[in-house]
Design an enzyme around this catalytic site. Sequence first.
Site, mmCIF file in Angstrom:
data_model
loop_
_atom_site.group_PDB
_atom_site.id
_atom_site.type_symbol
_atom_site.label_atom_id
_atom_site.label_comp_id
_atom_site.label_asym_id
_atom_site.label_seq_id
_atom_site.Cartn_x
_atom_site.Cartn_y
_atom_site.Cartn_z
ATOM 1 N N GLU A 1 -5.113 4.467 6.399
ATOM 2 C CA GLU A 1 -5.480 5.772 5.877
ATOM 3 C C GLU A 1 -5.657 6.829 6.964
ATOM 4 O O GLU A 1 -5.673 8.017 6.669
ATOM 5 C CB GLU A 1 -6.739 5.603 5.032
ATOM 6 C CG GLU A 1 -6.415 4.654 3.869
ATOM 7 C CD GLU A 1 -7.606 4.152 3.117
ATOM 8 O OE1 GLU A 1 -8.691 4.104 3.718
ATOM 9 O OE2 GLU A 1 -7.462 3.806 1.942
ATOM 10 N N GLN B 1 -6.280 -2.519 -7.883
ATOM 11 C CA GLN B 1 -6.580 -2.614 -6.454
ATOM 12 C C GLN B 1 -7.790 -3.509 -6.191
ATOM 13 O O GLN B 1 -8.060 -3.838 -5.040
ATOM 14 C CB GLN B 1 -6.820 -1.212 -5.868
ATOM 15 C CG GLN B 1 -5.552 -0.364 -5.794
ATOM 16 C CD GLN B 1 -5.774 0.998 -5.157
ATOM 17 O OE1 GLN B 1 -5.542 2.007 -5.800
ATOM 18 N NE2 GLN B 1 -6.205 1.041 -3.908
ATOM 19 N N ARG C 1 -5.605 7.573 -0.311
ATOM 20 C CA ARG C 1 -5.259 7.081 1.024
ATOM 21 C C ARG C 1 -6.288 7.501 2.069
ATOM 22 O O ARG C 1 -5.970 8.041 3.121
ATOM 23 C CB ARG C 1 -3.879 7.536 1.455
ATOM 24 C CG ARG C 1 -3.328 6.615 2.543
ATOM 25 C CD ARG C 1 -1.866 6.833 2.800
ATOM 26 N NE ARG C 1 -1.391 5.855 3.763
ATOM 27 C CZ ARG C 1 -0.148 5.403 3.804
ATOM 28 N NH1 ARG C 1 0.723 5.813 2.905
ATOM 29 N NH2 ARG C 1 0.215 4.552 4.719
ATOM 30 N N CYS C 2 -7.560 7.252 1.728
ATOM 31 C CA CYS C 2 -8.614 7.496 2.704
ATOM 32 C C CYS C 2 -9.820 6.702 2.267
ATOM 33 O O CYS C 2 -9.892 6.226 1.161
ATOM 34 C CB CYS C 2 -8.979 8.979 2.774
ATOM 35 S SG CYS C 2 -9.797 9.602 1.309
#
Lengths: 806, 277
Positions: free
Chosen positions: A760, A237, A384-385
């Site tokens: 997110e 990522q 996902r935040c």
Amino acid sequence: MKDEIQTPADRSANLKGMGCSRKRVEDVRFTQGKGNYVDDIKLDGMLVGDFVRSPYAHARVTAIETEAALKVPGVLAVLTAKDLEPLGLHWMPTLAGDKQMVLADGKVLFQGQEVAFVVATDRYAAADGVAAVEVEYEELPVVTDPFRALDPDAPVLREDLAGQTEGAHGPRRHHNHIFTWEVGDKEATEKVLDEADVVAEEMVYYHRTHPMPLETCGCVASMDKVTGKLTLWGTFQAPHAVRTVASLISGIAEHNIRVISPDIGGGFGNKVGVYPGYICSIVASIVTGKPVKWVESRMDNLMSTAFARDYWMNGRIAATKEGKITGLWCHTTADHGGFDACADPTKFPAGFMNICTGSYDIPVAYLAVDGVYTNKAPGGVAYRCSFRVTEAAYFIERMVEVLAIKLGMDAAELRRINFIREDQFPYQSALGWEYDSGNYHAAWDKALTAVGYDALRQEQAQRIADFKAGKTRKLLGIGLTHFTEIVGAGPVKNCDILGLGMFDSCEIRIHPTGSAIARLGTISQGQGHATTFAQIIASEIGIPADDITLEEGDTDTAPYGLGTYGSRSTPVAGAATAMAARKIRAKAQMIAAYLLEVHDGDVEFDVDRFVVKGAPERFKTMKEIAFASYNQAIPGLEPGLEAVSYYDPPNMTYPFGAYICVMEIDVDTGEHKVRKFYALDDCGTRINPMIIEGQVHGGATEGYAIAMGQEIVYDDMGNHKTATLMDFFVPTSWETPHYTTDHTVTPSPHHPIGAKGVGESPNVGSVPCFSNAVHDAFRPFGLVQSHMPHDQWRIWKIADDLGLHG
Amino acid sequence: MIPAGFEYHRPADLTSAIGILQEHGDEARVVAGGHSLIPMMKLRMAELGHLIDLQDIDAMKGIAVGGDTVTIGAMTTQHELIVHDGLGAALPILREAALQIADPQVRYVGTIGGNVANGDPGNDMPGLMQCLNARFDLTGPDGSRQVAARDFYEAAYFTAREDEEILTAIIIPIPAPGTGSAYIKQKRKIGDYATAAAAVLVGDGTASVAMTNLADTPIWSEAAGAALAAGDIDGCAAAMLGAIDPQEDMRGPVAFKKHVAAVVLRRAIDSALSRRS
């Protein structure tokens, strides 16, 4: 010319710029099975690596016998910590300032830990080799409870840290203690709590789970011994950060390392960190002179690469008897597993947990977080935040509900009287953030109206009466959430990871015929960057999005950036994209003025061209300007039309949203059905509404999984109980609720295009919303707090404990 | 998730398949749809030298709906059960149960024979076969024999099938006209085994009740069936609760499973009664 008869609106539509639900250009290959993922990479002579993993959660490794494995046909090498030690690579630094064993160095600290790396000609031989490695273990007492881990007589997990009373984030007060992080005014907060009309106190646990991207983690390392250049393909990522860190760890000069992130099948934070598989593959490639591939199995992924959450949040919230919140106190015990491998900005060992005052105007607050070692896998990534924002949102949205119960108030009204007002922005929070913008009351009212909130409450009251009268066995829960995120890390003055500043970048080149290529420091894992970033450029400089190629992920070609996670791509790299485009537009203006024989200030931008002010028939299109920029000698200007921007954001962005869930609950079986899920998101300027809707669907589905069943479970022996998709809940289309999406638009005042990020938000907002729906269904019967996940037996247990089974 | 090496056999007829079983003894296993065995092999919890794939044996495929019985070849897939023209009318409960097994992808490959033969307590078909009083055709080196489903299951993964026998067909008596039936399964998600599942037949003065994944074998309770036949639903539930022996797992603790078993059973009874004519 054809476009002379087009209206400005036609020309604008032709660009497919910002605000257009442009179809995703990536999906042609993804939906045809023609993506190019790490495991699709096949190189001549490529070898495969696989790990021998520990069956024990805590044990001494007394011997590793590799002879039998080396006799397995196809097995070429077995690496152990002893082989890596001369290179100084048997341990590696973590992103959190701790260090982690690459291969077991004398002991193991979690089940599934990497013990030896078998290198073979194919994955079948590698697996046979793994089975043939004999490891002798001497079991040690296991600690899986973070509170028990801090007992004076708790087993010592990290013997390598013996005597170290100072960690990466300050003093360590116990052999299993990692750090204490404090924010806010403790004394003032405790005074408010002591003197308040009402104080609600609750332990809110956000259980351990796992990001579980569909594609697991993996890499291919290829060391070219002739050129001395290492090429590393991987599911990264943050490819640029990987290159720098790989250079610092290995001593290979950074220009001799090329990191490539190909197509990535979801990341969700799981692919931010550095894993032993990467190090071992690189070493194996250097040793063998051949490319080496390592790709996790599903079980490897769930057992060993980064988990998420596992925060025990003990809260106290104070209010007046009318319901005005006067203070918030939180002490969190954070279970980090055997090594502290959290992926947070360096100065924030608990991430942005200090956004836990949420959407509310809370005058004083205090937060302390204790990080603790246990015999579990390392990680603690932002699933996902943005960093620990889901934990913070869950905490405050539960505490508000608990306070509403204490006050006997409607939870929607309690929120409304405590929201930060529109006229308070920019708002300084008690825990140190400057919220850039928001209009919470407008969003809240729109949401309540959309779902028919008052009618729902009436229906619920009737349902409760029917239930008590024995007419139904189903309860109705109305889950409310208003969340505020903090994303777009971040300003280099306070955000770095291992010293790498968290700016991001974009480079745009316009070709002579007026099409373009743009490269960014981020990397899409499914977010649709190639679609949306082209739309930003299209709107900024008037070249159709379809004529713009987007490239990311190759460190030899893309400008340096810190990658994609924490909803930072649009807030940071999206800003860089707009800024680079504006540099091009500025030069294009000078070229247009020269071609039109007027002063620079006498032309103005009009969708896809510069026109002479007051003489709209006199213009130069961006196509004409691009050609001229390369092929016409223009006094005072270099040839060409390209620009690069490195964008250091002045602040974070603060997306927010109002979510409401209506849930039916069967008290006898613990089953539930989501009848309605309404998600209103305010992510500022909307670049592609279709992609936003897709992001909301995906994030809310992950949130649904987390709230309603998804967890990583260990037994008391540290055995991992949820390492397959039989027990680790990933919803299929059958379980997934239907979503109704909505929006308000409050542009970020400091972002060049006003965008805030959205990927997110739905995970941050939906988890408390689903959980609150479960709690709300049982509130009339006395439920205050029940920990997630709300799977069938736990919901049944709530009903049973409340005496609802007769 | 990589299995150890093995020899792959794909015989074209039953005699050859049995021959290979005889030759390799307990080193060999037959595979039908493979949805139980192959994951175990990938986890290396099942290691075997010889895998005998039965998919080319045409004699083990097909559905024959007769006057009194339905005969189903062991290699018939769950999907074929669902889409078959006459089966749904003769045995609606079979289609109802098959639709609750896993997901369409699994049902295209998973077979009824594999489902009943493996002895996995999580599988849906064994309990249903006991409810329906089905018989299994077993063929070995010494010929064929039939074993009642109610006598077949001994413990988890242990059945009355001998090592050198292959379960080739399932013979199911067609319930009397007017019989009501229902298969109700509670599970955590698509693809999961049952937390509790109940198969119920209710006719005129007759009943049969079986449950799934609540013990190390499917549970058919004669007493529960007798109670239900007499119209005593509480007695039926009490008899069944006395017969099951659920274990705690990730689906929940024992008390929860017992509670859900009773709820699911009562719902299946209600549904079956409502379908009786």
